[in-house]
Design a protein around this motif. Structure first.
Motif, PDB file in Angstrom:
ATOM      1  N   LYS A  26       0.859  -1.189  -0.146  1.00 61.19           N
ATOM      2  CA  LYS A  26       0.003   0.048  -0.041  1.00 61.19           C
ATOM      3  C   LYS A  26       0.649   1.342  -0.069  1.00 61.19           C
ATOM      4  O   LYS A  26       2.080   1.380   0.498  1.00 61.19           O
ATOM      5  CB  LYS A  26      -0.921   0.068   1.401  1.00 61.19           C
ATOM      6  CG  LYS A  26      -2.013  -1.006   1.425  1.00 61.19           C
ATOM      7  CD  LYS A  26      -3.111  -0.831   2.528  1.00 61.19           C
ATOM      8  CE  LYS A  26      -4.173  -1.821   2.397  1.00 61.19           C
ATOM      9  NZ  LYS A  26      -4.895  -1.530   3.575  1.00 61.19           N
ATOM     10  N   LEU A  27       0.175   2.399  -0.466  1.00 60.59           N
ATOM     11  CA  LEU A  27       0.959   3.709  -0.462  1.00 60.59           C
ATOM     12  C   LEU A  27       0.037   4.546   0.359  1.00 60.59           C
ATOM     13  O   LEU A  27      -1.544   4.776  -0.306  1.00 60.59           O
ATOM     14  CB  LEU A  27       1.280   4.214  -1.788  1.00 60.59           C
ATOM     15  CG  LEU A  27       2.137   5.472  -1.866  1.00 60.59           C
ATOM     16  CD1 LEU A  27       3.238   5.576  -2.662  1.00 60.59           C
ATOM     17  CD2 LEU A  27       1.167   6.676  -2.281  1.00 60.59           C
ATOM     18  N   THR A  28       0.211   5.287   1.466  1.00 58.99           N
ATOM     19  CA  THR A  28      -0.764   6.117   2.080  1.00 58.99           C
ATOM     20  C   THR A  28      -0.166   7.615   2.088  1.00 58.99           C
ATOM     21  O   THR A  28       0.757   7.989   2.223  1.00 58.99           O
ATOM     22  CB  THR A  28      -0.898   5.737   3.577  1.00 58.99           C
ATOM     23  OG1 THR A  28      -1.172   4.197   3.734  1.00 58.99           O
ATOM     24  CG2 THR A  28      -1.773   6.526   4.263  1.00 58.99           C
ATOM     25  N   ILE A  29      -1.433   8.464   1.402  1.00 58.35           N
ATOM     26  CA  ILE A  29      -1.128   9.656   1.105  1.00 58.35           C
ATOM     27  C   ILE A  29      -1.864  10.670   2.318  1.00 58.35           C
ATOM     28  O   ILE A  29      -3.074  10.379   2.408  1.00 58.35           O
ATOM     29  CB  ILE A  29      -1.616  10.096  -0.286  1.00 58.35           C
ATOM     30  CG1 ILE A  29      -0.917   9.536  -1.156  1.00 58.35           C
ATOM     31  CG2 ILE A  29      -1.495  11.758  -0.349  1.00 58.35           C
ATOM     32  CD1 ILE A  29      -1.334   9.495  -2.425  1.00 58.35           C
ATOM     33  N   SER A  30      -1.239  11.327   2.861  1.00 52.07           N
ATOM     34  CA  SER A  30      -1.986  12.242   3.933  1.00 52.07           C
ATOM     35  C   SER A  30      -2.036  13.664   3.387  1.00 52.07           C
ATOM     36  O   SER A  30      -0.916  14.314   2.973  1.00 52.07           O
ATOM     37  CB  SER A  30      -1.064  12.375   5.200  1.00 52.07           C
ATOM     38  OG  SER A  30      -1.098  11.155   6.071  1.00 52.07           O
ATOM     39  N   ILE A  31      -3.295  14.214   3.114  1.00 50.22           N
ATOM     40  CA  ILE A  31      -3.670  15.660   2.427  1.00 50.22           C
ATOM     41  C   ILE A  31      -3.854  16.473   3.608  1.00 50.22           C
ATOM     42  O   ILE A  31      -4.739  16.042   4.449  1.00 50.22           O
ATOM     43  CB  ILE A  31      -4.510  15.561   1.642  1.00 50.22           C
ATOM     44  CG1 ILE A  31      -4.107  14.749   0.218  1.00 50.22           C
ATOM     45  CG2 ILE A  31      -4.881  16.787   1.081  1.00 50.22           C
ATOM     46  CD1 ILE A  31      -5.235  14.389  -0.831  1.00 50.22           C
ATOM     47  N   ARG A  38      -5.638   5.580   1.085  1.00 53.00           N
ATOM     48  CA  ARG A  38      -5.005   4.310   1.116  1.00 53.00           C
ATOM     49  C   ARG A  38      -5.245   3.828  -0.469  1.00 53.00           C
ATOM     50  O   ARG A  38      -6.204   3.426  -0.636  1.00 53.00           O
ATOM     51  CB  ARG A  38      -5.323   3.484   2.372  1.00 53.00           C
ATOM     52  CG  ARG A  38      -4.910   3.869   3.756  1.00 53.00           C
ATOM     53  CD  ARG A  38      -5.503   3.109   4.577  1.00 53.00           C
ATOM     54  NE  ARG A  38      -6.943   3.437   4.632  1.00 53.00           N
ATOM     55  CZ  ARG A  38      -7.658   4.543   5.365  1.00 53.00           C
ATOM     56  NH1 ARG A  38      -6.829   5.486   6.204  1.00 53.00           N
ATOM     57  NH2 ARG A  38      -9.025   4.781   5.365  1.00 53.00           N
ATOM     58  N   LEU A  39      -3.973   3.965  -0.910  1.00 51.93           N
ATOM     59  CA  LEU A  39      -4.089   3.215  -2.167  1.00 51.93           C
ATOM     60  C   LEU A  39      -3.308   1.782  -2.344  1.00 51.93           C
ATOM     61  O   LEU A  39      -2.264   1.397  -1.634  1.00 51.93           O
ATOM     62  CB  LEU A  39      -3.088   4.016  -3.201  1.00 51.93           C
ATOM     63  CG  LEU A  39      -3.292   5.578  -3.199  1.00 51.93           C
ATOM     64  CD1 LEU A  39      -2.399   6.238  -4.208  1.00 51.93           C
ATOM     65  CD2 LEU A  39      -4.526   5.779  -3.942  1.00 51.93           C
ATOM     66  N   VAL A  40      -4.022   1.111  -2.881  1.00 50.59           N
ATOM     67  CA  VAL A  40      -3.676  -0.703  -2.929  1.00 50.59           C
ATOM     68  C   VAL A  40      -2.787  -0.744  -4.136  1.00 50.59           C
ATOM     69  O   VAL A  40      -3.650  -0.482  -5.257  1.00 50.59           O
ATOM     70  CB  VAL A  40      -4.902  -1.433  -2.539  1.00 50.59           C
ATOM     71  CG1 VAL A  40      -4.227  -2.929  -2.914  1.00 50.59           C
ATOM     72  CG2 VAL A  40      -5.537  -1.026  -1.495  1.00 50.59           C
ATOM     73  N   LYS A  41      -1.600  -1.148  -4.170  1.00 49.77           N
ATOM     74  CA  LYS A  41      -0.713  -1.406  -5.099  1.00 49.77           C
ATOM     75  C   LYS A  41      -1.011  -2.731  -6.061  1.00 49.77           C
ATOM     76  O   LYS A  41      -1.569  -3.612  -5.315  1.00 49.77           O
ATOM     77  CB  LYS A  41       0.562  -1.594  -4.992  1.00 49.77           C
ATOM     78  CG  LYS A  41       1.100  -0.135  -4.236  1.00 49.77           C
ATOM     79  CD  LYS A  41       2.592  -0.240  -3.679  1.00 49.77           C
ATOM     80  CE  LYS A  41       3.004   0.759  -3.172  1.00 49.77           C
ATOM     81  NZ  LYS A  41       4.422   0.631  -2.615  1.00 49.77           N
ATOM     82  N   MET A  42      -1.400  -2.761  -7.261  1.00 52.79           N
ATOM     83  CA  MET A  42      -1.590  -3.838  -8.178  1.00 52.79           C
ATOM     84  C   MET A  42      -0.306  -4.942  -8.072  1.00 52.79           C
ATOM     85  O   MET A  42      -0.642  -5.932  -8.223  1.00 52.79           O
ATOM     86  CB  MET A  42      -1.849  -3.503  -9.778  1.00 52.79           C
ATOM     87  CG  MET A  42      -3.056  -2.611  -9.853  1.00 52.79           C
ATOM     88  SD  MET A  42      -4.725  -3.739  -9.635  1.00 52.79           S
ATOM     89  CE  MET A  42      -4.837  -4.575 -11.017  1.00 52.79           C
ATOM     90  N   ALA A  43       0.738  -4.285  -7.882  1.00 53.20           N
ATOM     91  CA  ALA A  43       2.153  -5.194  -8.062  1.00 53.20           C
ATOM     92  C   ALA A  43       2.887  -4.757  -6.785  1.00 53.20           C
ATOM     93  O   ALA A  43       3.167  -3.575  -6.368  1.00 53.20           O
ATOM     94  CB  ALA A  43       3.077  -4.949  -9.150  1.00 53.20           C
TER      95      ALA A  43
END
Length: 202
Positions: A14-19, A73-78
């Motif tokens: 995952k990649l988590t971005i805080s805005i 929260r972005l879920v990565k495909m790879a």
């Protein structure tokens, strides 16, 4: 249009971005997830992140609105690390053609036959079985040694039998000889095992 400060952290999955959008109203916040793009809007405030460094699974991505920030929260495909949110880094899913065949290492691992643990255990246990008395006369302890001497005694001639009885009795069981010529010359000496001392009990 106000710019929004943002930061991120990531794992392989995952990649988590805080805005940082203080006091954002959950009813006003809208997020759009696409395979290579994330769009954020809250009234006049917008943020568009594209192209993403890797592809995401829009169906599994989500977000929460807090008092100080909005966490996406972005879920990565790879699996793997991106090292950033956007950029032209090669996407493993786009550059590598997806083939139904597995990598040689995986294919080799799958091709290897499974170990038959039952057979292996049986093999080890059978190799640990005690040798027969023909292979090793010391196997089986005293009972085997006694039967070994009985066999010698049974197969011996009269002189050898006399020599065995005389040597065994006179030496206190420390010597056993089948040579009557030697034994008949005198009393057989007591020869205790090395490190032992012979004592006569009354």
């Amino acid at each position: 249009m106000a710019s929004l400060r943002h930061e991120f952290y990531e794992t392989d999955e995952k990649l988590t971005i805080s805005i940082f959008d203080r006091g954002a109203d959950p009813a006003q916040v809208s997020l759009t997830f696409e395979p290579n793009k994330v769009s954020y809007a809250n009234g006049e405030k917008t943020l568009s992140l594209e192209p993403l460094k890797g592809r995401i699974d829009p169906e599994r991505c989500d977000f929460t609105v807090g008092k100080v920030k909005v966490e996406i929260r972005l879920v990565k495909m790879a699996q793997g690390r991106w090292g950033g949110i956007t950029g032209d880094a090669p996407d493993p899913l786009q550059t590598a053609p997806i083939e139904p065949t597995t990598s040689p290492a995986v294919a080799e691992a799958r091709a290897k036959p499974k170990k038959n643990w039952e057979e292996l255990t049986t093999k080890i246990l059978s190799s640990e079985k005690e040798a027969t008395t023909d292979e090793d006369p010391n196997v089986g302890g005293d009972s085997t040694v006694n039967s070994f001497f009985q066999k010698i005694f049974g197969d011996a001639d009269d002189d050898a039998k006399r020599a065995m009885m005389k040597s065994f009795q006179e030496s206190g069981g420390t010597t056993l000889s089948t040579n009557w010529e030697e034994v008949s010359k005198g009393t057989v000496e007591v020869k205790p095992p090395t490190g032992s001392e012979w004592k006569k009990w009354n």
